[in-house]
Write an enzyme that holds these catalytic residues in place. Sequence first.
Site, PDB file in Angstrom:
ATOM      1  N   GLU A 704       1.362   0.174  -2.471  1.00  0.00           N
ATOM      2  CA  GLU A 704       2.631   0.015  -3.208  1.00  0.00           C
ATOM      3  C   GLU A 704       3.153   1.404  -3.494  1.00  0.00           C
ATOM      4  O   GLU A 704       2.483   2.178  -4.188  1.00  0.00           O
ATOM      5  CB  GLU A 704       2.397  -0.719  -4.527  1.00  0.00           C
ATOM      6  N   CYS A 738       8.486   3.203 -10.747  1.00  0.00           N
ATOM      7  CA  CYS A 738       8.887   3.061  -9.335  1.00  0.00           C
ATOM      8  C   CYS A 738      10.082   2.131  -9.240  1.00  0.00           C
ATOM      9  O   CYS A 738      10.848   2.184  -8.294  1.00  0.00           O
ATOM     10  CB  CYS A 738       7.731   2.611  -8.471  1.00  0.00           C
TER      11      CYS A 738
END
Length: 949
Positions: A704, A738
């Site tokens: 990720e 993020c």
Amino acid sequence: MSATDFEHSVRITAQRLYRRCGDASPSLQRGLQGALLRRVATDDALRGGLFQFIDTLPQLADDRAIAEHLQAALKDVHAGLVGMLLRFAARPLFGGAVRWQCRRLARQFLAEESAAGIEATLATLSQAGCSATVDAVGEAVLSEAEADAYLARNLQLLEWLAPLQPRPHLSLKLTALTPRFDPLDAAGTRRRVFARLAPLVQAAAERGATLTLDMEQYELKSLILQLFLDALVAFPDPRWQPAIALQAYLPETGSDIDALLSAAERHGRRLGVRLVKGAYWDQEQAWAAQRGWPVPTLCSKSATDAHYEALTARLLAATDRLQPAIASHNLRSQAVALSHAAAHALKPEQWEMQMLQGMAEPLRQTLVAEGAPLRVYVPTGDLEIGIAYLIRRLLENTAGSSVLRQTWLGEMDMATLIAAPVASDPATPTATSPTLPLLDFSRPEEAQRFAAALGATRAQLKPADETPGLWLARNPARPNEVLGAVPLDTPDQAIAALEQAHAAQAEWAARGFGARAAILRRAADLLASRRRELAALQVLEVAKPWREADADVAEAVDFLRYYATQAEAMDGWHTTINFPGEENRVAYGPRGTAVVIAPWNFPLAILAGMSSAALVTGNAAVMKPALPALLVARAWREVLLEAGAPAALCPLLAGEAEVGAALVAHPQTDLIAFTGSRAVGQRILQIAHTPVPGQRHVKQVICEMGGKNAIVVDADADLDEAVAGIVASAFGYSGQKCSACSRVIAHAAIHDRLAQRLAEAAAALAWGPPEDPAWDHGPLISQAAQRKAIDYIAIGSNEARLLWQGNIPNERANGGWYVAPTIFVDVQPQHRIAREEIFGPVLAILRAPDFASALAIAQDSDYGLTGGVYSRLPEHLALAEAGYGVGNLYLNKKITGARVGIQPFGGRAWSGTGVQAGGSEYLKQFVWSRCVSVNTMRHGFIPAKGGGS
Ligand code: FDA
């Protein structure tokens, strides 16, 4: 008077009022407009569509846009009147006519905000025997400039009112006096609000005016009430009359009245109390459900009405200390007020009734004729900023439970209308939140508990000196403060730990899904019981603001519980398709040894999420968290062990990049679960996919990575919402998520206004050490992160135009790793600040000529993590839904804060592998599946029952 006698007198009064109202209908419901509203009241699709359209109207630039939006809003309601309206929609001048009609509608509720407009409205009211309170209606106040404007409008209103009213009367919203109205920062909020309240009170005192504070949503109630009480002390001048609205739909309003009564005694002055039922009922239900918090309101209309009557009785019996205003359009509620007033022989100057401008005029006239002192609440402003107000009033007039609709649409007969309401409330539904509810910091006791946890956590930390081989955890807001020391592991130590974990894995795998899930649940309970301490540790170690730190702990708990449930469902054999004589089934087994490399920005949630996913599926989990979050990681491991996970199975390694690389490269590593930057992710992929001697399998990599997330703002977007959502998404945790927004793609039609409001709203935020909740945002995680963000700001200054940059005073910064929040405009899609991930408080605004181009710019990225669209055109939202290729798309809301099991999280392209954490597919990445196919046919004989589960 006995209760029965009193009820009898109420009924007589109510019947008299009903008869005197006769057949008159409110002005709103006369003529063509009345016909349309009656249709609207009885047709939910039309009601929804029309109000959605009116809500957008001020933002629509031309006739074409008006026609387009009206057609979109009413596309499901093509009958009769509406069909006619839509046929006209294509004609020239239609837009102007619609705007004119809506202005006319709005003017029935809103007075024009000018000396002449107010004079005319007050003169009309005065002829009708009513006095007035005036209220400056506005858009959400998101910046200091907007709060200044609100103050200026109120000062101006007082000036205009002075010659018109012997005692001018204003209503105001405290939340509009500052863009930072936060119960968590009560002292700061008080300072900011009082700075603007002071000149207003001064002007009110000079004119003998009343200032009534409107009551707002429940989350703010305690603070608004407290500020009202504090204002009595701060502004003791007896020449102004303080008043506050209280809501009967809140069961606790009785004790708020007690507080006002004692304040009145303490200060030796009568206090104004406006009793209302409460305007936020629907929102309160929605907010409570979304947050998993208890519903704060009564849940039946009848219980609210009964409570209203009981509170009316209390207020009208206390006119020695209070100046009550009974604000309702309900005939029965006002009949009760009249009866109490008569029973106490109140004089008109001792109390009053209040109603909103444009509502229930026949009842108003009747009450005036009965001799009741009646004040009308007159909002002022232009159509554009008053639109939210207009919609609220229209909704109220047409809502199913509203007395207005029931009275004037003849939906209820007189007997029902005037019947005594039943006090009993259905049991308030207990919150059944699928996730752990966040702490409610609007409650002062919660803020105190958290402050105490911070103190206790700090007291337990063990400062240390710089020593080779030790990692010193530092407070990013005060780098000189060392919070603790953790011995660093060498690559050899890490490999030894990995090999032990590998050896321990078989026993763990044999325990089965159910037993492992039970350990996750135990760990979840332990985390939940230590939530404040763990969040406090994050505040100190990674500089998370309180709310965000609490949310991270809650998310960790959610991951554990969610994966426990998912794992239980994976247990055993799963039949695929059986045939006569053939059985087919699948089972899941662990991959073996997982290396979990976690970031520091969600220090508990991501580490706990990835490692628990590995463990619950039967793998060993070798954890290598990012160095800046080692203390939190250590706490997580303690919890895991306490919950029953074997120590050898889940070692925690503290190391630099070479430790991670050694773990990834090891032949006994079966799986790597990584969350972090693209650069490190790519390196992990490279190492993991380079076979080493002794390796007999393909390594699974769950990666990720980052994002360059964009929010598209359409020409018709609700800018109040867009500005608030962008500011939260871009600057929350100083942009170190993020999911953070780092690009805004604005439609040219609203670009300049949006950019300006964004800059002003960002300027209203305050940056400082996060352990003090007075500050919205804190420093970056490290000096390296600070340097990188500052470098990007330099790049942006060359490539584009600096629109705004905040400043962080030196004394507050205290050597912390702060970066001044920055907004650039005139950014082009090819600019580096539009393409590269910065991980700091830097926002790039790009301009697009139309929605389709805006969407194309947003998509032109190496990343595909989160994205947002603010638009009110259903077709545009549908276009984004169909084609905006990000893992998490948010429509008309902020783009951070995904919730486990509700919004599975993760992206595509260089953001990730496309299977989302906290989603139903996630655990499958940690297992391999085996299929067994059995021939059950024996020489022509098929057993009656096959195997499989
Ligand atoms: P009615 O008798 O139709 O009552 C409707 C009300 O009942 C709803 O607004 C809600 O409170 C309640 N209700 C509806 N369904 C319910 C359910 N299922 N369970 C429990 N309760 C339910 N509001 C506010 O919050 N802050 C403020 O400062 C003001 N200020 C204000 C000033 C003036 C002069 C007036 C007239 C009104 C306000 N209001 C307000 C609005 C007020 O709270 C209320 O929403 C409206 O006046 C409608 O109430 P009525 O008694 O007029 O109508």
